[in-house]
Design an enzyme around this catalytic site. Structure first.
Site, short mmCIF file in Angstrom:
data_model
loop_
_atom_site.label_atom_id
_atom_site.label_comp_id
_atom_site.label_asym_id
_atom_site.label_seq_id
_atom_site.Cartn_x
_atom_site.Cartn_y
_atom_site.Cartn_z
N ASP A 115 0.87 -1.13 0.16
CA ASP A 115 0.07 0.01 0.02
C ASP A 115 1.06 1.09 0.05
O ASP A 115 1.92 1.34 0.89
CB ASP A 115 -0.88 0.10 1.17
N ASP B 202 -3.04 4.80 -2.41
CA ASP B 202 -3.87 5.57 -1.62
C ASP B 202 -4.22 6.93 -2.08
O ASP B 202 -3.57 7.63 -2.37
CB ASP B 202 -3.54 5.52 -0.04
N GLU C 242 -6.15 4.15 -5.85
CA GLU C 242 -7.43 4.38 -5.46
C GLU C 242 -7.77 5.72 -5.77
O GLU C 242 -7.16 6.72 -5.25
CB GLU C 242 -7.39 4.17 -3.92
N HIS D 76 -11.36 -2.51 3.43
CA HIS D 76 -11.36 -2.18 4.78
C HIS D 76 -12.14 -0.80 5.30
O HIS D 76 -12.11 -0.48 6.32
CB HIS D 76 -9.66 -1.78 5.27
N ASP D 77 -12.64 0.07 4.04
CA ASP D 77 -13.26 0.94 4.35
C ASP D 77 -14.65 1.09 4.28
O ASP D 77 -15.56 2.08 4.46
CB ASP D 77 -12.88 2.29 3.44
O1 TEU Z 1 -9.38 6.06 1.85
C1 TEU Z 1 -9.82 7.31 1.18
C2 TEU Z 1 -11.37 7.50 1.33
O2 TEU Z 1 -11.44 8.81 0.54
C3 TEU Z 1 -12.27 6.88 1.76
O3 TEU Z 1 -12.45 5.75 1.38
C4 TEU Z 1 -12.26 7.39 3.27
O4 TEU Z 1 -11.54 6.18 4.06
C5 TEU Z 1 -13.57 7.34 3.96
O5 TEU Z 1 -13.89 6.06 4.24
C6 TEU Z 1 -14.51 8.34 3.33
O6 TEU Z 1 -15.51 8.27 4.07
C7 TEU Z 1 -7.98 6.07 1.94
C8 TEU Z 1 -7.58 4.67 2.97
O7 TEU Z 1 -8.47 3.50 2.24
C9 TEU Z 1 -8.44 5.12 4.09
O8 TEU Z 1 -8.19 3.73 5.00
C10 TEU Z 1 -7.51 5.91 4.81
O9 TEU Z 1 -8.20 6.23 5.97
C11 TEU Z 1 -7.68 7.36 3.90
O10 TEU Z 1 -7.25 6.96 2.56
C12 TEU Z 1 -6.48 8.30 4.51
O11 TEU Z 1 -5.44 7.41 4.11
#
Ligand code: TEU
Length: 575
Positions: free
Chosen positions: A108, A216, A275, A348-349
């Protein structure tokens, strides 16, 4: 039901058109030393399980040194493994173990921001004239405002994790930008030294033998340098800066430069996935057209926002299947000629897919396997998130104290204390959409803490672990794991699954999701009943040779009808 035209064979399809990626969230995967947090030896211990599942690539969520304000998405040293996960030697063992089993390992890459504890930020914040001052986004208070005064932030942008996107650094009197938490300052990609340092670090990991990167929020790295105010939504506190940092002015330059400096000339078969919240299909085509040399594929967000209400993520209104069919159809056709899709419903989000889009009580097996079938039969590279292959569900969190995710916790306090919303109501929306739903430990067995740890887990195990766990699933004749195995095998074996042209059928049907995939005279038809009721199929739709089904009788019997959450893959034309 009509058939699509046959697609011309691309000269040499990339290896990842036939690959399936598995995401590991190391904190919650497997704990080897009893400290309650998953670690690298824990992962090593499960490599045979992953090889047996049949996945081709493992993506590790961040394992670098971090103060863990955002569970590792705040990196304080890109070249060290955080002691909670292990060390570089163990990382080498993991990489060897992955490679020996014929799989690949993807890191990542979190380079839109660092941790505030990163050496770069320490230096940058040490004085106004430090040589690294310009490595981050520092700005004076807004004209006419004193530092710290309400409204003094250089722009009105809100952070993704509540509150403003700017924090005052009292010692130097300036604000720094953080699109996420204050502990995640944004790097200034305008500065060529920043870009060179990032590329050097990426090369270091590739030289070590890793097989690529998941990047990310990589479409946030080019910002409009004038940092204009954003629109404040009704009832909101802060402006929306997204139009000024999503796919900003120099994003394609940066990704092409990254390609030249890091990936070009390497002979290994690598994979890159960016992403990209907010990315459109037109942008996706530019990012992933191989001729442009930017990225292999992106994670787009359209389909995971379809169940948001007007108030956004916490204003959940449920999914309308028609919206999802229309959205995926647009992405499938939009990237048919150039570019490539990545396919995901979980990470994971995101809350757990069987709870969000399926029925996690009466039809857990059927609905989990239906969604798996739909996802894996689209054109693109499928991603499986740990526990998805076991049908893990959302979690019945009882109070805000049960959560660990800063997004959920910050929102709770902002919504209740600042906006004055009813705490019970806020809690019930967090329960549905919180990222912690995905982050509870993997349920390996019915042993204490689901066999994840011998200690106290950092986030409580879902109380349904005595029945939902890997051992129980694999002993069952309705194993979700085995269904994923079959889907992965099908992709490996079938050129039409990898490359076939996608054609949506019955776009307006409220509960039937049906489509064909066609390649060189072969057609597969997928029919799926996205409901808990029986469904009568349109004339002739269920006929063909059955390749896969999620009912124990293999979908035998009535070809004119689908049972609750039944999905079938049929071969309807042969070369
Ligand atoms: O996530 C980016 C993002 O914009 C979203 O998915 C965010 O986590 C949130 O859920 C919006 O409601 C990435 C990573 O996947 C996330 O785990 C991190 O917290 C974020 O970036 C910051 O690095």
């Amino acid at each position: 039901m009509s058939e699509a035209k046959t697609e011309p064979t691309p000269s040499e399809p990339a290896w990842w058109t036939g690959a399936v990626v598995y995401q590991i969230y190391p904190r919650s995967f497997a704990d080897s030393d009893g400290d309650g947090v998953g670690d690298l030896p824990g992962i090593i211990g499960k490599l045979d399980y992953l090889a047996e599942l049949g996945v081709d690539v493992l993506w590790l969520s961040p394992v670098y040194q971090s103060p863990h304000h955002d569970n590792g998405y705040d990196i304080s040293d890109y070249r060290l493994i955080d002691p909670v996960f292990g060390d570089l030697e163990q990382f080498g063992e993991l990489l060897d173990g992955v490679h020996r089993r014929g799989m690949k390992l993807v890191m990542d890459l979190v380079v839109n921001h660092t941790s505030h504890e990163h050496e770069w930020f320490r230096e940058s914040s040490s004085s106004l004239d430090n040589p690294k001052r310009d490595w981050y986004w520092w700005r004076d208070p807004r004209d006419g405002f004193a530092a710290g005064e309400q409204g003094a932030e250089p722009s009105n942008w809100g952070s993704a994790f509540s509150g403003p996107a700017w924090t005052l650094h009292p010692e130097t009197g300036q604000y720094y930008l953080h699109l996420f938490a204050p502990q995640q300052p944004d790097l200034n990609w305008e500065n060529p030294e920043v870009r060179a340092a990032v590329y050097e670090m990426m090369n270091w990991w590739l030289d070590l033998g890793v097989d690529g990167f998941r990047m990310d929020v990589i479409n946030y790295i080019s910002k409009d340098q004038t940092l204009p105010d954003g629109r404040v939504p009704a009832g909101g506190l802060w402006g929306d800066g997204a139009p000024h940092f999503i796919s900003g002015p120099r994003i394609h330059d940066y990704l092409q430069e990254m390609h030249r400096e890091v990936f070009a000339g390497r002979t290994a078969e690598l994979i890159t996935v960016g992403e990209m919240p907010g990315a459109t299909i037109e942008e996706a085509r530019l990012f992933t057209d191989p001729a442009r040399r930017e990225l292999d594929m992106i994670f787009q967000f359209e389909h995971v926002g379809l169940d948001y209400g007007p108030g956004g993520k916490w204003d959940y209104r449920g999914l309308n299947l028609g919206d999802l069919k229309a959205s995926w159809n647009r992405w499938q056709t939009g990237l048919a000629e150039a570019g490539w899709n990545s396919l995901y419903l979980n990470n994971h989000d995101q809350p757990r897919l069987v709870s969000r889009f399926g029925d996690d009580t009466r039809f857990r097996y059927e609905s989990a396997t239906l969604w798996a079938t739909l996802l894996h039969l689209h054109r693109g590279t499928p991603y499986i998130y740990q526990g998805e292959e076991l049908g893990m569900t959302n979690v019945p969190f009882s109070s805000i104290d049960d959560f660990r995710d800063l997004e959920s916790i910050n929102y709770f306090y902002e919504a209740t204390a600042v906006l004055g919303l009813d705490p019970e109501q806020v809690l019930s929306s967090i329960r549905v959409m919180s990222r912690d739903n995905a982050r509870t430990p993997v349920q390996w067995s019915d042993a204490t803490h689901a066999g994840f740890t011998t200690g106290e887990p950092w986030l409580s195990v879902n109380p349904n672990y005595p029945t939902i766990n890997a051992e129980a699933d694999r002993a069952s004749d309705r194993s979700i794991f085995r269904h994923y195995q079959r889907l992965i095998r099908l992709r490996h074996d079938s050129v039409v699954v990898r490359l076939g042209r996608f054609n949506l059928l019955e776009g307006n049907h409220p509960t039937l999701y049906a489509f064909t995939r066609t390649h060189e005279g072969e057609t597969l038809t997928v029919v799926a009943n996205v409901s808990g009721e029986n469904l009568i199929l349109p004339q002739g739709a269920g006929q063909g040779k059955r390749l896969l089904s999620n009912y124990p009788d293999g979908g035998a019997g009535d070809t004119g009808r689908l049972r609750p959450w039944e999905a079938r893959v049929l071969q309807t034309a042969r070369p």
